[in-house]
Write a protein that holds these residues in place. Structure first.
Motif, PDB file in Angstrom:
ATOM      1  N   VAL A 225       0.869  -1.180   0.000  1.00  0.00           N
ATOM      2  CA  VAL A 225       0.000   0.000   0.000  1.00  0.00           C
ATOM      3  C   VAL A 225       0.904   1.227   0.000  1.00  0.00           C
ATOM      4  O   VAL A 225       1.671   1.449   0.935  1.00  0.00           O
ATOM      5  N   GLU A 226       0.829   2.014  -1.046  1.00  0.00           N
ATOM      6  CA  GLU A 226       1.720   3.169  -1.181  1.00  0.00           C
ATOM      7  C   GLU A 226       1.166   4.408  -0.500  1.00  0.00           C
ATOM      8  O   GLU A 226       1.930   5.271  -0.045  1.00  0.00           O
ATOM      9  N   SER A 227      -0.145   4.557  -0.454  1.00  0.00           N
ATOM     10  CA  SER A 227      -0.719   5.740   0.201  1.00  0.00           C
ATOM     11  C   SER A 227      -2.155   5.437   0.590  1.00  0.00           C
ATOM     12  O   SER A 227      -2.795   4.526   0.044  1.00  0.00           O
ATOM     13  N   ALA A 228      -2.655   6.192   1.532  1.00  0.00           N
ATOM     14  CA  ALA A 228      -4.038   6.048   1.980  1.00  0.00           C
ATOM     15  C   ALA A 228      -4.510   7.381   2.532  1.00  0.00           C
ATOM     16  O   ALA A 228      -3.722   8.147   3.102  1.00  0.00           O
ATOM     17  N   ALA A 229      -5.772   7.677   2.333  1.00  0.00           N
ATOM     18  CA  ALA A 229      -6.336   8.934   2.812  1.00  0.00           C
ATOM     19  C   ALA A 229      -7.737   8.686   3.345  1.00  0.00           C
ATOM     20  O   ALA A 229      -8.437   7.769   2.885  1.00  0.00           O
ATOM     21  N   GLU A 230      -8.130   9.460   4.325  1.00  0.00           N
ATOM     22  CA  GLU A 230      -9.467   9.314   4.874  1.00  0.00           C
ATOM     23  C   GLU A 230     -10.509   9.715   3.841  1.00  0.00           C
ATOM     24  O   GLU A 230     -10.266  10.571   2.992  1.00  0.00           O
ATOM     25  N   ARG A 231     -11.652   9.078   3.913  1.00  0.00           N
ATOM     26  CA  ARG A 231     -12.747   9.412   3.016  1.00  0.00           C
ATOM     27  C   ARG A 231     -13.175  10.860   3.266  1.00  0.00           C
ATOM     28  O   ARG A 231     -13.352  11.271   4.415  1.00  0.00           O
TER      29      ARG A 231
END
Length: 260
Positions: A225-231
């Motif tokens: 997983v390279e990046s994640a952001a909150e909805r």
């Protein structure tokens, strides 16, 4: 000799919860409640139906943190006979390839004639683990079944597609996966819940299965997983006031978003 059925069950974050990610972009399991994956409940149910029709023993296996035992207890309360919990700190961040390796080693050690899986997990939703598991075990796979039975040393089932249904079978030992159309999973009875407290749950770690830490976890993962952001927060919707032209406004709104 009893038919040896192994059900693979996954402990997943509750879908109605509000999960967050850790610094290494894995789900913070301490931040959200978990439960037995709903799609794996169908696998437990089908194993129980096979047991009702033949002499069989059901072992449920899960890979996960300490709280994953809750998923095993749910399966045991439904009617499974025993459970195996594979827990090891080095498993944190393991992807489907590592999980399939661990499950294959566990299934081989437990002994099996038939492995039953759900069609996918409700968190990862990849749906490929049954096929990879069968490949690692070197046995046939019959996946996405909406009907399953065992007779004459073979597992048989029906796979429903958009245009047709297929009747399939494979000689045992084999791996199958069942869909959410295979039959409603039963609710545990009070008697079943109480009995589950006395049923054996065996704990294994990586050393028990002969697996090196480098083969699993984040280090051994094939995916990253390279990046994640909150909805993003929900915004105020568009209000269409009908003063004679409401229909045209609505049609234009839908057309702009390519809904029509």
């Amino acid at each position: 000799m009893s038919l040896r059925i192994v059900v693979c069950a996954k402990y997943v974050p509750d879908a109605i919860g509000d999960p967050h990610f850790t610094e290494n972009l894995t789900v913070d399991r301490d931040d959200v409640d978990g439960l037995l994956s709903e799609l794996d409940e169908y696998a437990v149910e089908q194993a129980l139906r096979i047991k009702e029709a033949a002499d069989a023993e059901i072992t449920v296996v899960t890979v996960g943190p300490k709280d994953a035992e809750e998923a095993l207890r749910k399966a045991l309360s439904m009617g499974a006979d025993q459970a195996i919990h594979i827990e090891d700190d080095d498993l944190h961040g393991t992807d489907v390839m590592g999980t399939s390796l661990v499950l294959a080693k566990a299934v081989q050690r437990a002994g099996y004639d038939l492995v039953v899986c759900g069609m996918a997990s409700t968190d990862g939703t990849m749906g490929v683990l049954p096929a990879i598991l069968a490949e690692r075990l070197g046995v046939p796979q019959v996946t996405l079944l909406s009907e399953v039975s065992v007779e004459g040393g073979a597992v048989k089932g029906r796979r429903d597609g958009d245009a047709a249904s297929e009747q399939l079978q494979a000689s045992l030992p084999a791996v199958v996966s069942v869909t959410d159309q295979s039959g409603e999973a039963r609710y545990p009875s009070f008697k079943g819940i109480m009995a589950a407290k006395k049923k054996p749950v065996t704990s294994w770690d990586l050393s028990d299965l002969g697996i090196d830490a480098e083969e699993v976890g984040l280090e051994g993962a094939w995916t990253t997983v390279e990046s994640a952001a909150e909805r993003p927060a929900r915004t105020v919707g568009t209000i269409v006031k009908d003063e004679g032209g409401g229909g045209r406004q609505l049609a234009a709104f839908l057309a702009k978003r390519k809904f029509v």
